[in-house]
Every structure is written in C-alpha cells, then in structure tokens.
Write a protein that holds these residues in place. Structure first.
Motif, mmCIF file in Angstrom:
data_model
loop_
_atom_site.group_PDB
_atom_site.id
_atom_site.type_symbol
_atom_site.label_atom_id
_atom_site.label_comp_id
_atom_site.label_asym_id
_atom_site.label_seq_id
_atom_site.Cartn_x
_atom_site.Cartn_y
_atom_site.Cartn_z
ATOM 1 N N UNK A 80 0.860 -1.028 0.003
ATOM 2 C CA UNK A 80 0.149 -0.130 -0.047
ATOM 3 C C UNK A 80 0.836 1.162 0.014
ATOM 4 N N UNK A 81 0.342 2.309 -0.812
ATOM 5 C CA UNK A 81 1.242 3.647 -0.872
ATOM 6 C C UNK A 81 0.541 4.338 0.085
ATOM 7 N N UNK A 82 1.499 4.962 1.053
ATOM 8 C CA UNK A 82 1.065 6.226 1.825
ATOM 9 C C UNK A 82 2.089 7.336 1.461
ATOM 10 N N UNK A 83 1.211 8.501 1.119
ATOM 11 C CA UNK A 83 1.986 9.432 0.503
ATOM 12 C C UNK A 83 2.820 10.189 1.518
ATOM 13 N N UNK A 84 4.030 10.285 1.616
ATOM 14 C CA UNK A 84 4.875 10.758 2.504
ATOM 15 C C UNK A 84 4.522 12.187 2.865
ATOM 16 N N UNK A 245 -5.003 8.247 5.987
ATOM 17 C CA UNK A 245 -5.522 8.917 4.638
ATOM 18 C C UNK A 245 -5.345 10.603 4.844
ATOM 19 N N UNK A 246 -5.359 11.498 4.053
ATOM 20 C CA UNK A 246 -5.036 12.720 3.957
ATOM 21 C C UNK A 246 -6.029 13.591 5.088
ATOM 22 N N UNK A 247 -7.237 13.194 4.860
ATOM 23 C CA UNK A 247 -8.304 13.889 5.652
ATOM 24 C C UNK A 247 -8.155 13.437 7.181
ATOM 25 N N UNK A 248 -7.800 12.396 7.328
ATOM 26 C CA UNK A 248 -7.320 11.977 8.826
ATOM 27 C C UNK A 248 -6.206 12.499 9.285
#
Ligand code: GLN
Length: 379
Positions: A80-84, A245-248
């Motif tokens: 899974x890719x998490x955006x740094x 995720x970005x919003x969290x």
C-alpha cells in the motif's frame, strides 16, 4: 483544591514495576524493553546528523526523508502506498500518536471499542476526551477475538475501534480471517480504526503481520500507528509515526502540533538511514522467536502453564497451579521474595479481572532468561 479528571487512573504499572524491580534488585521482566543496546551504526548515524547541525525543529509532520523511508517500507511489506507528504506524520513515540489520534476524533459521548486485555493508555485517553470505552473481551486462555461480540458492540454511537496486533499483553496476533471479519463489520460505516502495530516486526512461526495497510477497506478509515523503539532497541528515544489518509492526517496533525509540535530531528534522520537497510529490521522476528523458544523451554520444568505467544516480546504464564493469590499479590511476592518482576494481567482489564496470569518480557540476554527461569522453576 485540585480535582481529578481521571479518578480511576493511577500511575503506569510499567514504571511502578520497574521501580520495584530496582528497589528489590529483581530481574526485570516487567516493563517491555530490551536488555540489548541499539546498534553502533544507529548511534553513528545520530552522531553524524547532530554533528552536521541537524539540531533545530523538524517540520511538524516530521522530516521528509524518514516519511519517505516509511512509505517505501510499507509498500514493500504490505503493497500500500502512503503519500509521505499528506499521509505520514512522525510523532514522539506511539503513546503520543495514540493520544493524538483519539483526541483528534473522539468527542463527548462517542463510543470507542477497546479489546481487553488492553494497553493501559487507551481507556483513560478516551475518557479524557469525553468518550465512552466499550469493552470486548478476548477469550481467556487462547486470547482469540469474539467477532460476534464485536459485531454486537457496534452501534450508531461507535466512533472508533482500537485494534492491536501483535497484541500487548497477550502475544496473540491477528489472522487474515480476523482482519476480514473486522472489514465486514465496518464496511459501509463511518467507524474509524486505530491500529496499534508497534510490534509489527515481531511475528513468529512464519506468521504474516496483519497490518491494516494490507486491506484497502480498512486502510481508508485507519490510523496506523507504530514506533521505532521496539525495532531498534531504542524505547528511550520515543519516536513513532502515524499513517492515515489525507483527511485523517490533516486532523491528526492539528492535535499533534499542540502536544509536541515536532519529534526529535537528528534521530528521525538516523532512523531514515536505518530503515532503508532491510537487514536492520527483517531478522527481528527470528531473533525474538529464538528468545521466546529459549524462555519457554527453560520454563517447561516449572509449574507455570505456558500460554502460546505468536508475536511481541511477551510471554504469558498462568500460575494457578502454584498459588491462588490474586495476581497483584502474586506479582508482589515474586518481586520481593523470588527476585522476578512481572506484570499482573488484571491491570489490563477495566474490571481488574484476575485470571491468574502474568506477563513476562523475554527481550533479555540468554543468561538473564536462564537465571529468571531458575528462580521460577523453584516455585
Ligand atoms: N509497551 C511497554 C510495555 O507494555 C511499555 C510502555 C511504557 O512503559 N510506557 O511494557
């Protein structure tokens, strides 16, 4: 006069037992920390970055190289890719990350499901935020999850479910089936998941660590929290991280900045260099599997009953054939009279349920384990 916000909370059992271990000069198998020092390479990397002047504030979300290294590692392990930039935050340890995650999302009267026995910071942190902990019990003896009970505990007030695999204090690990059951329960809801994965690299018997990162339906609603303390023998450095995720992540960072602003700069850079070298973490599971086997074999001749451990660096032992003392009293006797510090399992239950089980940390040198077992076998 000061009035307490946490009437039922005292001070951490981990600090209390370590203090007693020192006071009575007992072998300390209580608080979970390794007896081994961190690697020379890690120390050299920290010294390098300090020497180069990396000594001022890190960005509040953490230094980019470390966030990139974490992202890269998770892609390799769990695909899974998490955006740094928008999905990874470096914290001052996992405890701070857990506090931050709960504080960012739990409001007055929200329910948060906690699986018991549970790490000691979850419940007070939920209460401090006005939330209501709802407890789901692991089956004593096997410490498996009763998913039907979990299903029954979920309702329209459920804001968050806290999971922890590999599980402290039981040493149980979630299976793929567990994760799929969880996924089914939360599917279509707005429930968040806080996934405490600080023992992610300590899974035994060729088991696969079941990170929420492996399950898209879980990952999109999860705050994945881990730390470097267990992985690099540096529990005293207090650096961890949260992937979400970005919003969290956006909400998480608002609280994070209020608590610590940012984590320690040179150590973050050093960890980034370490993570890039897989050898620095991928053999940890073999190392601790060996330790578990050593400890369990040494204990075989005793009257303790071994409860299987498939991850973490903890081993549960049932002492009901030795004594019918409550576990708190038995722990006290062990530390004062026998010279062994352990953790009574009842402290991990809100009702202080006593199953006559103690938790022992086996992240110790073989000599220490042998000496501890010698004492325990005499009982
Ligand atoms: N995680 C460790 C344990 O369970 C200790 C955490 C702490 O002392 N804050 O023993």
């Amino acid at each position: 006069m000061a009035s307490t916000k946490l009437p039922n909370t005292g001070f951490s059992i981990f600090s209390e037992m370590t203090r007693k271990a020192n006071e009575y000069q007992a072998i300390n198998l209580s608080q979970g920390f390794p007896e081994f020092d961190c690697s020379d390479r890690l120390k050299e990397r920290v010294a390098y970055y300090m020497g180069k002047g990396f000594n001022q504030y890190a960005p509040l979300e953490g230094v980019l190289p470390l966030r990139e290294s974490i992202s890269h590692t998770i892609i390799g392990l769990h695909n899974r890719t998490y955006d740094p930039v928008s999905e990874i935050t470096i914290t001052a340890g996992a405890t701070q990350a857990i506090f931050t995650a709960i504080t960012a999302f739990v409001r007055e009267d929200d329910e948060v499901i906690v699986i018991e026995p549970a790490f000691d910071t979850y419940e007070p942190t939920i209460r401090l935020n006005g939330g209501r902990p709802v407890f789901v019990q692991l089956t004593p003896g096997t410490y498996s999850i009763n998913w039907d009970e979990m299903q029954r505990s979920v309702n329209s007030h459920t804001k968050m479910i806290i999971i922890n695999t590999p599980h402290n204090p039981s040493g149980m690990t979630f299976s793929e089936e567990d994760m799929l059951r969880l996924q089914k329960i939360v599917n279509g809801s707005k429930i968040l998941i806080l996934s405490d994965e600080v023992y992610e690299h300590i899974v035994f018997d060729r088991g696969q660590h079941q990170s929420v990162a492996r399950y898209p339906e879980l990952a999109k609603r999860s705050l994945l929290i881990s730390s470097f303390g267990k992985t690099y023998n540096t529990t005293g450095w207090k650096v961890g991280y949260c992937c979400a995720p970005p919003e969290l992540t956006y909400e998480f960072r608002k609280i994070h900045q209020l608590i610590v602003y940012a984590a320690n700069t040179p150590i973050q850079h050093a960890y980034s260099d370490m993570l890039a070298d897989k050898d620095s973490w991928q053999n940890l599971k073999h190392f601790y599997e060996q330790k578990r086997n050593t400890f369990v074999n040494l204990i075989k001749g005793s009257r303790f009953k071994v409860i299987p451990s498939s991850g973490t660096y903890f081993q549960l032992l049932n002492y009901s054939e030795i004594s019918d003392k409550p576990d708190i009293d038995f722990t006290d006797y062990l530390v004062k009279e026998i010279g062994i510090a352990a953790i009574p399992l009842s402290v991990f239950y809100h009702e202080k349920t006593d199953h006559k089980v103690l938790r022992f940390c086996f992240a110790k040198n073989d000599d220490t384990l042998a000496e501890a077992a010698r004492k325990l076998c005499k009982l």
